[in-house]
Write a protein that holds these residues in place. Structure first.
Motif, PDB file in Angstrom:
ATOM      1  N   CYS A   7       0.853  -1.189   0.000  1.00  0.00           N
ATOM      2  CA  CYS A   7       0.000   0.000   0.000  1.00  0.00           C
ATOM      3  C   CYS A   7       0.889   1.239   0.000  1.00  0.00           C
ATOM      4  CB  CYS A   7      -0.917   0.016   1.231  1.00  0.00           C
ATOM      5  SG  CYS A   7      -2.066   1.418   1.282  1.00  0.00           S
ATOM      6  N   ALA A   8       0.682   2.109  -0.990  1.00  0.00           N
ATOM      7  CA  ALA A   8       1.369   3.399  -1.009  1.00  0.00           C
ATOM      8  C   ALA A   8       0.598   4.358  -0.110  1.00  0.00           C
ATOM      9  CB  ALA A   8       1.433   3.944  -2.428  1.00  0.00           C
ATOM     10  N   MET A   9       1.312   5.024   0.796  1.00  0.00           N
ATOM     11  CA  MET A   9       0.672   5.893   1.781  1.00  0.00           C
ATOM     12  C   MET A   9       1.408   7.217   1.861  1.00  0.00           C
ATOM     13  SD  MET A   9      -0.149   3.062   4.761  1.00  0.00           S
ATOM     14  CE  MET A   9      -1.836   3.547   5.063  1.00  0.00           C
ATOM     15  N   ARG A  10       0.669   8.255   2.212  1.00  0.00           N
ATOM     16  CA  ARG A  10       1.275   9.578   2.378  1.00  0.00           C
ATOM     17  C   ARG A  10       1.981   9.665   3.730  1.00  0.00           C
ATOM     18  NH1 ARG A  10      -0.214  13.051  -1.548  1.00  0.00           N
ATOM     19  NH2 ARG A  10      -2.128  12.554  -2.716  1.00  0.00           N
ATOM     20  N   ARG A  11       3.149  10.262   3.708  1.00  0.00           N
ATOM     21  CA  ARG A  11       3.867  10.507   4.953  1.00  0.00           C
ATOM     22  C   ARG A  11       3.176  11.613   5.745  1.00  0.00           C
ATOM     23  NH1 ARG A  11       9.415   9.013   5.464  1.00  0.00           N
ATOM     24  NH2 ARG A  11       9.941   7.469   3.860  1.00  0.00           N
ATOM     25  N   ALA A  12       3.255  11.497   7.044  1.00  0.00           N
ATOM     26  CA  ALA A  12       2.757  12.556   7.916  1.00  0.00           C
ATOM     27  C   ALA A  12       3.927  13.432   8.348  1.00  0.00           C
ATOM     28  CB  ALA A  12       2.072  11.952   9.136  1.00  0.00           C
ATOM     29  N   GLU A  13       3.626  14.645   8.730  1.00  0.00           N
ATOM     30  CA  GLU A  13       4.679  15.526   9.244  1.00  0.00           C
ATOM     31  C   GLU A  13       5.230  14.955  10.536  1.00  0.00           C
ATOM     32  OE1 GLU A  13       5.283  20.183  10.688  1.00  0.00           O
ATOM     33  OE2 GLU A  13       3.436  19.551   9.661  1.00  0.00           O
ATOM     34  N   LEU A  14       6.547  14.902  10.645  1.00  0.00           N
ATOM     35  CA  LEU A  14       7.154  14.339  11.849  1.00  0.00           C
ATOM     36  C   LEU A  14       6.912  15.249  13.045  1.00  0.00           C
ATOM     37  CD1 LEU A  14      10.607  12.973  10.626  1.00  0.00           C
ATOM     38  CD2 LEU A  14       8.626  11.655  11.380  1.00  0.00           C
ATOM     39  N   PRO A  15       6.652  14.667  14.212  1.00  0.00           N
ATOM     40  CA  PRO A  15       6.471  15.492  15.409  1.00  0.00           C
ATOM     41  C   PRO A  15       7.798  16.086  15.866  1.00  0.00           C
ATOM     42  CG  PRO A  15       6.485  13.170  15.996  1.00  0.00           C
ATOM     43  CD  PRO A  15       6.518  13.226  14.494  1.00  0.00           C
ATOM     44  N   TRP A  40       8.119   8.647  17.465  1.00  0.00           N
ATOM     45  CA  TRP A  40       9.525   8.762  17.062  1.00  0.00           C
ATOM     46  C   TRP A  40       9.711  10.007  16.212  1.00  0.00           C
ATOM     47  CZ3 TRP A  40      10.970   8.845  11.896  1.00  0.00           C
ATOM     48  CH2 TRP A  40      10.021   8.384  10.964  1.00  0.00           C
ATOM     49  N   THR A  41      10.952  10.439  16.151  1.00  0.00           N
ATOM     50  CA  THR A  41      11.316  11.539  15.252  1.00  0.00           C
ATOM     51  C   THR A  41      12.831  11.587  15.142  1.00  0.00           C
ATOM     52  OG1 THR A  41      10.805  13.840  14.700  1.00  0.00           O
ATOM     53  CG2 THR A  41      11.528  13.423  16.961  1.00  0.00           C
ATOM     54  N   TYR A  42      13.309  12.427  14.228  1.00  0.00           N
ATOM     55  CA  TYR A  42      14.748  12.646  14.083  1.00  0.00           C
ATOM     56  C   TYR A  42      15.193  13.805  14.964  1.00  0.00           C
ATOM     57  CZ  TYR A  42      14.990   9.548  10.031  1.00  0.00           C
ATOM     58  OH  TYR A  42      14.948   8.449   9.201  1.00  0.00           O
ATOM     59  N   LEU A  43      16.408  13.688  15.492  1.00  0.00           N
ATOM     60  CA  LEU A  43      16.992  14.785  16.245  1.00  0.00           C
ATOM     61  C   LEU A  43      17.364  15.901  15.263  1.00  0.00           C
ATOM     62  CD1 LEU A  43      19.208  12.598  18.549  1.00  0.00           C
ATOM     63  CD2 LEU A  43      17.454  14.190  19.376  1.00  0.00           C
ATOM     64  N   PRO A  44      16.849  17.107  15.458  1.00  0.00           N
ATOM     65  CA  PRO A  44      17.082  18.165  14.475  1.00  0.00           C
ATOM     66  C   PRO A  44      18.426  18.856  14.625  1.00  0.00           C
ATOM     67  CG  PRO A  44      15.682  18.986  16.232  1.00  0.00           C
ATOM     68  CD  PRO A  44      15.937  17.523  16.532  1.00  0.00           C
ATOM     69  N   ASP A  45      19.020  18.781  15.805  1.00  0.00           N
ATOM     70  CA  ASP A  45      20.266  19.494  16.081  1.00  0.00           C
ATOM     71  C   ASP A  45      21.455  18.550  16.014  1.00  0.00           C
ATOM     72  OD1 ASP A  45      18.883  21.906  16.523  1.00  0.00           O
ATOM     73  OD2 ASP A  45      18.406  21.268  18.564  1.00  0.00           O
ATOM     74  N   GLY A  46      22.646  19.090  16.271  1.00  0.00           N
ATOM     75  CA  GLY A  46      23.859  18.292  16.219  1.00  0.00           C
ATOM     76  C   GLY A  46      23.871  17.193  17.267  1.00  0.00           C
ATOM     77  N   TRP A  47      24.635  16.141  16.973  1.00  0.00           N
ATOM     78  CA  TRP A  47      24.780  15.016  17.884  1.00  0.00           C
ATOM     79  C   TRP A  47      26.264  14.683  18.016  1.00  0.00           C
ATOM     80  CZ3 TRP A  47      21.988  12.445  21.301  1.00  0.00           C
ATOM     81  CH2 TRP A  47      22.494  11.233  21.789  1.00  0.00           C
ATOM     82  N   GLU A  58      10.354  17.750  21.197  1.00  0.00           N
ATOM     83  CA  GLU A  58       9.700  18.148  22.458  1.00  0.00           C
ATOM     84  C   GLU A  58       8.417  17.373  22.690  1.00  0.00           C
ATOM     85  OE1 GLU A  58      12.463  21.322  21.210  1.00  0.00           O
ATOM     86  OE2 GLU A  58      10.894  20.187  20.171  1.00  0.00           O
ATOM     87  N   SER A  59       7.593  17.247  21.656  1.00  0.00           N
ATOM     88  CA  SER A  59       6.318  16.545  21.842  1.00  0.00           C
ATOM     89  C   SER A  59       6.527  15.052  22.030  1.00  0.00           C
ATOM     90  CB  SER A  59       5.394  16.804  20.648  1.00  0.00           C
ATOM     91  OG  SER A  59       5.923  16.259  19.448  1.00  0.00           O
ATOM     92  N   VAL A  60       7.514  14.469  21.350  1.00  0.00           N
ATOM     93  CA  VAL A  60       7.792  13.039  21.482  1.00  0.00           C
ATOM     94  C   VAL A  60       8.259  12.697  22.897  1.00  0.00           C
ATOM     95  CG1 VAL A  60       9.419  11.235  20.767  1.00  0.00           C
ATOM     96  CG2 VAL A  60       8.224  12.585  19.043  1.00  0.00           C
TER      97      VAL A  60
END
Length: 271
Positions: free
Chosen positions: A102-110, A176-183, A113-115
Motif C-alpha cells: 500500500c502506497a501511503m502519504r507521509r505525515a509531518e514528523l512530530p 519517534w522523530t529525528y533529532l534536528p540538532d547536532g549530535w 519536544e512533543s515526542v
C-alpha cells in the motif's frame, strides 16, 4: 472499490511500486510530504490505525475477496491494482509478504519536544543504517517499555518498506522523530535539560552492569545505541552519564545492535 487488473507492467501509475527508490518516494511531492510503501496486511492495518492516508494498493488478485478484503474496505475509493503472484513478483522484483503493498502519504514528523514530553524511557539510535535493525529495534522498543525513539539523521528511515515490515508495524505505534540538532551536542545537552540521564551501550572497562540499581532508579532514562560494527562514537560515550555493557560468555564480545536493544529495553524499560 476501483479494481484494476494489471495488463501493462510499464504503466506509469505503477512507477511508485516498481521503478522509484524509497528515497525518491519520500521526496516525490516536495515541499509537501512524500510517500512510503507499507507491506503486508498487519503493517498496513497499523498504519491506517495511526491515521496514515492510503494512495493506492497493489495486491495479489486472490486476496481481493480474501485476507485483504477488510483493509480494502477501509481505504475508500483508491485504485486497487491486482495481478497473479508471479506477475507481481516480476513487477516489484521481490515476493510480496502476504501479497499486499500500500502506497501511503507521509505525515509531518512530530517535534522532539512533543515526542519526549511524557516519556520516561526513550531509545536513541546513532547512525543505525540497516533498515532490518531499525525495524527490529522499534519492535523491541514498543514491546519492552520504551516510550519513544529518537534517531540521528544518518539512521535508516523507519518508514522504509523493510524497516516497517520487520517492525510488524510498530513504527506506527511508538512515537519517534529525528533529532534536528547536532549530535552528540547540542542534542545531548537538551536531553539532560529535560531530566534524562543517558546510557551508552558500549564495550568499556569502566562500564556498569546492566542491572545496576542506579539505572532503574532514574526517573528519565535515554538508552543510546550505536551503528552496526563500530558502535557508538567516542564523543557520544564520553558525553553519556553511564556506560553499560551486557555480560557475555563463551568469548563473545558483543551482540548485534538489534539483539542488544532487546536485552537493554527488557532490563531498563518500565513495564
Amino acid at each position: 472499490m476501483r479494481i484494476i487488473n494489471i495488463t501493462d507492467l510499464s504503466a506509469p501509475e505503477l512507477d511508485i511500486y516498481a521503478r522509484m527508490s524509497e528515497n525518491q518516494l519520500a521526496h516525490i511531492y516536495e515541499p509537501a510530504s512524500g510517500l512510503f510503501i507499507a507491506e503486508s496486511p498487519k503493517v498496513i492495518e497499523r498504519a491506517l490505525d495511526a491515521g496514515y492516508e492510503p494512495v493506492s494498493i497493489l495486491l495479489e488478485d486472490r486476496h481481493v475477496e480474501g485476507q485483504c478484503a477488510d483493509i480494502i474496505k477501509r481505504c475508500g475509493d483508491i485504485p486497487i491494482y491486482t495481478a497473479p503472484f508471479d506477475v507481481l513478483t516480476k513487477l516489484t522484483g521481490f515476493a510480496l509478504t502476504r501479497g499486499m503493498l500500500c502506497a501511503m502519504r507521509r505525515a509531518e514528523l512530530p517535534s522532539v519536544e512533543s515526542v519526549c514530553e511524557h516519556a520516561a524511557r526513550i531509545a536513541v539510535l546513532e547512525e543505525v543504517m540497516n533498515p532490518t535493525n531499525v525495524g527490529a529495534i522499534f519492535r523491541s522498543a514498543a514491546a519492552l517499555g520504551m516510550d519513544a525513539v529518537l534517531l540521528t539523521p544518518g539512521c535508516s528511515d523507519p518508514l522504509y518498506r523493510r524497516a516497517a515490515r520487520v517492525s510488524m508495524g510498530t513504527v506506527f505505534q511508538i512515537p519517534w522523530t529525528y533529532l534536528p540538532d547536532g549530535w552528540p551536542e547540542p542534542s545531548m545537552g537538551w536531553l539532560r535539560a529535560q531530566g534524562f540521564r543517558t546510557v551508552a551501550m558500549a564495550l568499556r572497562d569502566d562500564s556498569v552492569p546492566l542491572n545496576d540499581p542506579r539505572l532503574l532508579a532514574e526517573e528519565r532514562l535515554a538508552i543510546v545505541l550505536g551503528t552496526e560494527g563500530d558502535g557508538l562514537a567516542q564523543a557520544t560515550i564520553d558525553a553519556c552519564d553511564y556506560t553499560v555493557r551486557i555480560p557475555m560468555s563463551h568469548g563473545v564480545d558483543s551482540l548485534n545492535v538489534a539483539a542488544a536493544s532487546a536485552v537493554a529495553f527488557y532490563q531498563l524499560g518500565l513495564q
